[in-house]
Design an enzyme around this catalytic site. Structure first.
Site, PDB file in Angstrom:
ATOM      1  N   ASP A   1     -12.960   2.220  -7.440  1.00 27.93           N
ATOM      2  CA  ASP A   1     -13.215   3.254  -6.555  1.00 27.93           C
ATOM      3  C   ASP A   1     -13.051   2.622  -4.962  1.00 27.93           C
ATOM      4  O   ASP A   1     -13.161   1.422  -4.747  1.00 27.93           O
ATOM      5  CB  ASP A   1     -14.709   3.654  -6.803  1.00 27.93           C
ATOM      6  CG  ASP A   1     -15.800   2.097  -6.674  1.00 27.93           C
ATOM      7  OD1 ASP A   1     -15.135   1.309  -7.374  1.00 27.93           O
ATOM      8  OD2 ASP A   1     -16.662   2.452  -6.118  1.00 27.93           O
ATOM      9  N   GLU A   2     -13.244   3.781  -4.148  1.00 24.65           N
ATOM     10  CA  GLU A   2     -13.617   3.130  -2.542  1.00 24.65           C
ATOM     11  C   GLU A   2     -12.379   1.904  -2.285  1.00 24.65           C
ATOM     12  O   GLU A   2     -12.891   1.012  -1.471  1.00 24.65           O
ATOM     13  CB  GLU A   2     -14.966   2.803  -2.443  1.00 24.65           C
ATOM     14  CG  GLU A   2     -15.921   3.929  -2.642  1.00 24.65           C
ATOM     15  CD  GLU A   2     -17.324   3.651  -2.179  1.00 24.65           C
ATOM     16  OE1 GLU A   2     -17.958   4.624  -1.415  1.00 24.65           O
ATOM     17  OE2 GLU A   2     -17.738   2.616  -2.719  1.00 24.65           O
ATOM     18  N   VAL A   3     -11.439   2.063  -2.482  1.00 25.94           N
ATOM     19  CA  VAL A   3     -10.287   0.959  -2.155  1.00 25.94           C
ATOM     20  C   VAL A   3      -9.665   1.323  -0.809  1.00 25.94           C
ATOM     21  O   VAL A   3      -8.910   2.201  -0.485  1.00 25.94           O
ATOM     22  CB  VAL A   3      -9.326   1.065  -3.070  1.00 25.94           C
ATOM     23  CG1 VAL A   3      -8.207  -0.023  -2.696  1.00 25.94           C
ATOM     24  CG2 VAL A   3      -9.788   0.816  -4.390  1.00 25.94           C
TER      25      VAL A   3
END
Ligand SMILES: *[C@@H]1O[C@H](CO)[C@@H](O)[C@H](O)[C@H]1NC(C)=O
Ligand SMILES: *[C@@H]1O[C@H](CO)[C@@H](O)[C@H](O)[C@H]1NC(C)=O
Ligand SMILES: *[C@@H]1O[C@H](CO)[C@@H](O)[C@H](O)[C@H]1NC(C)=O
Ligand SMILES: *[C@@H]1O[C@H](CO)[C@@H](O)[C@H](O)[C@H]1NC(C)=O
Length: 532
Positions: free
Chosen positions: A325-327
């Site tokens: 997530d949230e890369v």
């Protein structure tokens, strides 16, 4: 004579009143089992639990060589009897009202805990076959453990008689969970959680019949776990005392397993991994741009392989969680050696993100795991994911619907309803969050394997984790356990029963917060536990 009778009636009336108040809101025709079983019938008689309440297992196929059942039984009896002053004179009671013990029959000899095992049970109090005992049947020992928890909730200490009473017998309870995955996430990176605290959280999960502890071990802030293959990784811990040895991690897994709880270990890659580079700085794109993990370096994937190889020795659950997530790829795009690598391989930043996630998936598969990934992986390149992926929803509602339409499995944790760190989300919102919203096709419904409430650790440590988890996690636990048509359409219908469960947690030493007010609130005024 008439006056005598009146006195007796008056006494009985007063005693009944005391029993109702003292029993903590146990009203006739109403009961306090949480989560609600699939099917329940009860009567209005009362039995008394013998002081030396016994476990008998004759006729069972399960040998209990590991002692799981015996230990769970002893713990259950301890939890029910607590430190109460149980000094009542039992010889004054007619033997027919004393419950001497519990007979447990388990069909399967196997106690391998795995995803999707049979967790059903049937509980009869008293037993029709052996009337001075209660009767519990289950396919697996883990179903029997759930039955023990339900039994514990039928027992009440009566301070007037100093006896444990089993109220409202006879009971016939037939039960099984609605979803096989009923999770709670804990985060030991933002704050370290001491081992005894994790065990206490596991104990409390047992009371609510949750069955997966999702251990978000590592994140940007700290790397608290020993990884034997790469011993400098835990240089990323906050301090020497805020670490878990490999043996301690194995101990957590074993402690959970013996209580019917699987541990889902997570390493979140390639984002949320800054702490990895404290021990191995070459995992950072550069000294001043420190995450996501360096996609261009073979060493990155060697370390992931080493971690998952070590994981496979202790984390025996079928799934491992690889985050994803949230890369934010801006560090890749501003670091010359990575830009060169990307150019050489003809990849842009989003292709590199996909490349990273898919390569990590292959490593996990090579160690025998199926994979859980946060939903961004699906949202960005869902058709490329391994078919052995379970997509973990978090951003909002409506995702499970798309995931299962694409034929992948899903775990529901939409943050607007099931994030425990969102203190403004009320227990009523937790209760009403329905994992199968807008999914009508029965084949697709089966792909929603369950849900999970998430206790992100930015503002929780050993001082407040319990009251942030409970009672709201219990509201979700009933949604995940109880058959759809038995769930309340209006949370008001379950307020009294949930309040009772919350007080039960307090009685058992769990710091569950009051129902009134937001998450983690304190009592707002003087009053009974049951009215807070
Ligand atoms: C318990 O009750 C029985 C029957 O009422 C009586 O005979 C006995 O002395 C009592 N025992 C104690 C320790 O009070
Ligand atoms: C034990 O296993 C046998 C053979 O599979 C089965 O017939 C029997 O019903 C089982 N007993 C229990 C208590 O389930
Ligand atoms: C990366 O390349 C793919 C395929 O050529 C393209 O669809 C995508 O829009 C590109 N992404 C970015 C951020 O340039
Ligand atoms: C379910 O569908 C309804 C009607 O299309 C829509 O209004 C609602 O937002 C959907 N719910 C979710 C969680 O997507």
């Amino acid at each position: 004579m008439g006056l005598q009778l009146l006195r007796v009636w008056l006494l009985l009336f007063l005693f009944g009143l005391v029993a109702i108040v003292g029993g903590g809101g146990v009203n006739v025709g109403d009961f306090n089992i949480w989560p609600m079983p699939k099917s329940v019938t009860n009567g209005h008689r009362k039995l008394y639990m013998a002081l030396d309440f016994q476990l008998i297992t004759e006729g069972t196929n399960y040998s209990d060589a590991s002692g799981i059942l015996k230990e769970a039984f002893t713990t259950m009896v301890d939890v029910v009897q607590m430190d109460y002053a149980l000094d009542a004179n039992f010889s004054a009671l007619h033997p027919s009202v004393v419950l001497k013990g519990l007979q447990v029959l388990i069909s399967s000899p196997n106690d391998q805990l795995q995803y999707g095992i049979d967790e059903s049970y049937k509980l009869l109090v008293p037993s029709p076959y052996k009337p001075d005992f209660a009767h519990l049947e289950a396919q697996t020992v883990y179903g029997a453990l759930h039955g023990l928890q339900t039994f514990s909730q039928l027992c009440h200490f009566n301070s007037a008689t100093s006896r444990i009473e089993v109220l409202m017998v006879p009971w016939t309870i037939i039960d099984q969970p609605r979803f096989s995955y009923r999770g709670l996430l804990i985060d030991t990176s933002r704050h370290y959680q001491p081992l005894p605290m994790i065990k206490k959280v596991i104990d409390s999960m047992v009371y609510a019949k949750l069955n997966v502890l999702h251990w978000h071990i590592v994140d940007t802030q700290s790397f608290p776990l020993e990884i034997p293959s790469y011993p400098k990784l835990w240089d990323g811990a906050y301090s020497f005392s805020e670490r878990y040895t490999f043996a301690e991690a194995a101990e957590i897994v074993s402690y959970a397993q013996r209580r019917g709880i699987n541990v889902l270990a997570e390493i979140d890659v390639p984002g949320h991994a800054l702490s990895w580079g404290r021990g191995y700085p070459s995992l950072w794109p550069s000294k001043n741009c420190q995450q996501p993990l360096d996609v261009s370096s073979e060493f990155t994937f060697k370390v992931i392989d080493g971690i998952l190889s070590d994981f496979s020795k202790i984390f025996k659950f079928k799934f491992v969680h690889l985050g994803g997530d949230e890369v934010d790829t801006s560090c890749w795009m501003s670091t010359p050696h990575i830009m060169n690598w990307l150019r050489k391989h003809g990849m842009n930043e989003s292709e590199a993100y996909q490349y990273f996630v898919l390569r990590a998936q292959k490593i996990a598969l090579s160690h025998g795991y199926e994979i859980v990934n946060w939903e961004e992986t699906f949202n960005n390149f869902g058709s490329k994911l391994s078919r052995k992926t379970v997509v973990h929803n978090w951003l909002g509602g409506g995702v499970a619907e798309k995931v299962v339409a694409a034929g992948l499995r899903c775990i529901v944790s939409n943050q607007d309803k099931w994030y425990l760190d969102h203190l403004d989300t009320t227990w009523q919102q937790f209760y009403m969050n329905e994992p199968l919203t807008n999914i009508t096709n029965t084949e697709q419904q089966k792909l929603v394997i369950g849900g999970e409430v998430c206790m992100w650790g930015e503002t929780v440590d050993g001082s407040d984790i319990e009251q942030t988890i409970w009672p709201r996690a219990a509201a979700a636990a009933e949604r995940l356990w109880t058959t759809y048509n038995k769930l309340a359409r209006d949370p008001k219908q379950v307020t009294r029963r949930l309040a009772h469960f919350r007080c039960l947690l307090n009685q058992r030493g769990i710091a569950a917060a009051p129902l009134a007010g937001p998450g983690r609130g304190a009592p707002q005024e003087p009053g009974s536990c049951y009215s807070q």
